[in-house]
Design an enzyme around this catalytic site. Structure first.
Site, mmCIF file in Angstrom:
data_model
loop_
_atom_site.group_PDB
_atom_site.id
_atom_site.type_symbol
_atom_site.label_atom_id
_atom_site.label_comp_id
_atom_site.label_asym_id
_atom_site.label_seq_id
_atom_site.Cartn_x
_atom_site.Cartn_y
_atom_site.Cartn_z
ATOM 1 N N HIS A 429 0.814 -1.204 0.000
ATOM 2 C CA HIS A 429 0.000 0.000 0.000
ATOM 3 C C HIS A 429 0.855 1.264 0.000
ATOM 4 O O HIS A 429 0.625 2.201 -0.771
ATOM 5 C CB HIS A 429 -0.943 0.002 1.210
ATOM 6 C CG HIS A 429 -1.739 1.269 1.330
ATOM 7 N ND1 HIS A 429 -1.312 2.350 2.070
ATOM 8 C CD2 HIS A 429 -2.899 1.646 0.750
ATOM 9 C CE1 HIS A 429 -2.188 3.323 1.958
ATOM 10 N NE2 HIS A 429 -3.159 2.927 1.169
ATOM 11 N N CYS A 760 34.177 3.136 -25.166
ATOM 12 C CA CYS A 760 33.360 3.051 -23.951
ATOM 13 C C CYS A 760 34.058 3.675 -22.753
ATOM 14 O O CYS A 760 33.683 3.434 -21.615
ATOM 15 C CB CYS A 760 32.998 1.603 -23.651
ATOM 16 S SG CYS A 760 34.427 0.514 -23.439
#
Length: 811
Positions: A429, A760
């Site tokens: 919740h 990279c």
């Protein structure tokens, strides 16, 4: 003569109900009927039952004169006055509970229940759930605001539970929600679903979303599971197991479970017949807590059902419709059931054309940590509330700290700048409401109410992946907002450098051409935590305490070897799934010996080197008898991702490969694990980070399918500079002409040999001029840190346009 209009029924069987009856039975019950009628034939089982209609609710109110009573009580209500809301809400509920059930309505409910029992003398146990007739409609989310009653049996008990559901339409939270959203209290009716119980009290249950609840990534199914009745997960009473499945490959028949995490699952909700209670909470035995609730086959079955349900409702509604689904496993038969399905309304409705990134600019002591909800940051003073009745003392902007929340907590949750709970998972919740409100929340911390004290200044960060952290003090942070609507990608492929699988679904929303470098070391540290040889040979680990830690770490798996392969595959698979079908280039492990030694149990398996940076690392380990069997586990994980999960966009990259001959030895070792270059389209790249890679570039191109330049190590080894040494750090320069010349040479060699080449390293992210140099040299791809992708892409587009103008001028 006109025919009299037929009266609407008080009760509708699910088998006679579908989405056309939302106004009569609410979204929840209409959906159950829709699935029973249209999806049962496709193998999706849904327990039968019936709905008490909105007409039955109005009949109840009119027979007892409750309309006027309710209107009078709620007249002049101030929903922002907590005490006034509580007092008037209680009076309405008491009036409803005191009213008699009309005889015709009671008979209709009783007859439907008897039919559900099928003539059996033993009453059937049922779940009695509220279903507001406006819930799950656009702009109105009443779901979860009314009550559910479990393990109800017998005609009288069912009728009484229906009345209690009617009363729950006037819980404080429901009254507040309607008032704030402009709904008339006497124009929203309540339907009640009565559904056969699945004996998950003897097995497990949970929630499934067909979208990632944190990032809105649409190709994932998220499943939460815990022992006992599903309310444990829905209400956040436990930290559940968590599973991720990749939908596109699932639909093609593969087994793409790209995430599995064991939850602590300390308690479960069972049936009870003690003291009039229908359910009870009991402790889960310690040996069960460390196990997964579901098998891989069951995870995949639920995910397939979730995908089918989503596809069905998407066609029904004429647009993509992610779903929020509850499921249960029957402990008597072992069968899985779908017990509820509704549209997911939070992530599905978000604007994906704006990218918002919260960035913490300073860090401090981490006080508690748990699962992050959302990707935002909040700061303020701690306010610990252990009982919802004490929430009137809460001030706007404070940090709400509590054990767990339920719908009664919504008024105070709306006022919090962040929420921290002891219990709960990503579908509890607290998580659902925080996500809907855009409030950062850290759930499942375990000890938040004990560690955090009233008045403490803290910063709650959910911006660092799946782990949310509560830092000591008020820390500075910034918010980067990027509009993606008019973004145009450059011709040069722009890829990303990634390390954390938990951030992959989020970063995949940034315009990109895939992942140019995924560092598996992060997966080793956070998923494995242990040295692979310690997992293969725990008997060689001298320290018993460490052996005990290894046992605890791998308890959920059939063997330590299985743990190693599966955990690596889950992390790599999640990266590959997030960016499918674009390439995801994963670099094989490139720890140095001192870094391997720091892994759990690693000290006894690693030599001590005077210079680990240029020692036994990368390719030289993979075929060495002292480490080879560990590397074979890594290869098996890569193979599982490609062959079992179907993620053939995974490209394997070999780091620190000193000679072409060494490259061939690595490929031979990979083949021993079934990872054969070229088979099933497997490509193997090599890192270009050693001067020998530059000098012998054409020979390396005969061994490997592509190159990726690692500019960090290449700079270090070209200039002979230890990048970690402060004494010579002023000489470390990735833009030095010696480095540029090497890169220029290897790009030209790659073009000549027709192999792909990218970069990279860090330099293109830090230096736009360096990125421009790479484009001018004709590099195929540039891999950047995620936070620099958009900025650098724009610069590269300008460079490409400039180069195009030059070419045109020459002509």
């Amino acid at each position: 003569m006109s025919r009299a209009k037929e009266p609407k029924p008080f009760v509708r069987k699910f088998e006679e109900t579908d989405m056309r009856h939302v106004g009569e039975v609410g979204g929840k019950n209409a959906s159950l009927g829709e699935m029973i009628q249209n999806l049962a034939g496709r193998g999706i089982p849904v327990p039968g039952g019936f709905a008490v209609t909105a007409e039955g609710y109005w009949r109840f109110l009119d027979a007892s004169g409750l309309r006027k009573t309710i209107a009078d009580i709620l007249s002049g209500l101030d929903v922002h006055d907590v005490n006034d809301l509580a007092e008037k809400g209680n009076r309405v509920r008491q009036a409803i509970m005191a009213a008699a059930m009309p005889e015709d309505l009671a008979k209709a409910v009783g007859a439907a229940y008897k039919e559900l029992c099928g003539g059996s003398k033993k009453p059937v146990d049922v779940a009695v759930r509220s279903s507001a007739t406006a819930e799950d409609l656009p702009g109105a989310s009443f779901a979860g605001q009314q009550e559910t009653f479990l393990n109800i049996r017998g005609e009288y008990a069912v009728t009484d539970a229906v009345r209690r559901c009617f009363a729950s339409l006037f819980t404080n939270r429901a009254i507040s929600y309607r008032a704030e959203n402009g709904f008339d209290h006497l124009k929203v009716a309540l339907s009640v679903g009565v559904q056969r119980m699945v004996r998950s009290d003897l097995a497990c249950a949970g929630v499934m979303f067909t979208i990632d609840t944190e990032t809105g990534f649409r190709d994932a199914v998220l499943i939460n599971a815990s022992y006992g009745l599903g309310e444990s997960v829905v209400l956040g009473k436990v930290n559940p197991d968590q599973y991720y499945v990749f939908k596109p490959m699932l639909k093609k028949g593969f087994r793409p479970i790209v995430g599995k995490a064991v939850g602590s699952k300390e308690t479960r909700i069972d049936y009870s017949m003690e003291g009039g209670a229908t359910i009870r909470t009991v402790n889960v035995p310690p040996e069960d807590r460390v196990r997964f609730c579901l098998t891989d086959d069951e995870i995949l079955t639920l995910a397939r059902w979730g995908a089918l349900i989503e596809d069905y409702y998407s066609k029904l509604n004429g647009h993509p419709q992610p779903m929020d689904i509850e499921w249960a496993k029957d402990g008597l038969t072992g069968a899985l059931w779908i017990v509820q399905a509704r549209p997911e309304t939070v992530q599905a409705g978000k604007d994906r054309k704006v990218l918002e990134e919260f960035v913490l600019e300073k860090r401090s002591e981490v006080l508690v940590h748990g699962m992050s909800v959302g990707a935002r940051i909040g700061a303020g003073k701690v306010h610990v509330i252990k009982d919802v009745h004490d929430m009137d003392s809460f001030k706007d902007g404070e940090i709400l700290v509590t054990d767990m929340t339920d719908p009664d907590w919504v008024p105070v949750m709306k006022r919090a700048s962040a929420i921290v709970t002891n219990s709960g998972g990503r579908t509890c919740h607290a998580a659902i409401v925080s996500r809907e409100m855009g409030t950062p929340a850290v759930v499942g911390c375990g000890n938040a109410t004990m560690v955090l004290k009233d008045g403490m200044d803290v910063t709650v960060s959910c911006a660092d992946g799946e782990e949310g952290r509560v830092y000591n003090g008020l820390l500075p942070y910034k918010i980067n907002v990027t509009k993606l609507a008019h973004f145009k990608a450059p011709k040069t492929q722009i890829m990303m450098n990634l390390a954390e699988p938990e951030k992959a679904f989020d970063f995949a929303s940034i315009p990109n051409s895939g992942v140019g470098l995924a560092r598996i070391e992060f997966i080793f540290i956070n998923y494995l935590k242990a040295h692979p040889l310690a997992l293969l040979h725990p008997e060689k680990v001298a320290d018993k305490a460490v052996r005990d830690q290894l046992d605890a770490l791998t308890a959920a798996y059939e063997s330590k070897e299985s743990f190693c392969v599966n955990r690596l595959a889950e992390g790599v698979g999640r990266l590959a799934a997030a960016f499918w079908p674009n390439d995801v280039i994963v670099r094989a492990s490139d720890f140095k010996t001192n870094e391997y030694a720091s892994l759990l149990g690693g000290a006894g398996f690693e030599p001590k080197e005077s210079n680990p940076m240029i020692g036994w690392r990368g390719a030289s380990r993979y075929y060495d008898p002292r480490y080879k069997e560990a590397f074979l586990l890594e290869c098996r994980a890569f193979k599982k991702v490609r062959d079992e999960m179907g993620l053939t966009n995974l490209v394997v990259m070999v780091p620190f490969c000193r000679t072409p001959e060494e490259g061939k030895a690595v490929l031979k070792t990979m083949a021993e694990a079934g990872l054969v270059q070229g088979k099933n389209g497997l490509r193997v790249f090599v890192m270009i980070e050693i001067p020998s890679n530059i000098i012998l570039a054409e020979q390396f191109a005969d061994v490997f399918d592509g190159f990726s330049i690692g500019s960090n190590d290449l700079t270090q080894l070209t200039l002979g500079v230890d990048r970690d040494s402060e004494m010579v750090s002023h000489l470390y320069d990735e833009q030095n002409e010696a480095v540029r010349s090497s890169i220029r040479h290897v790009i030209r060699a790659a073009k000549k040999k027709k192999v792909k080449i990218g970069i990279c390293g860090q330099a293109p992210s830090d230096y736009p001029a360096f990125a421009e140099f790479l484009v001018e040299e004709g590099i195929d791809s540039i891999s950047l840190n995620p936070d620099t992708v958009l900025k650098t892409s724009l610069a590269i587009s300008k460079t490409e346009a400039k180069l195009a103008r030059k070419k045109t001028a020459k002509k």
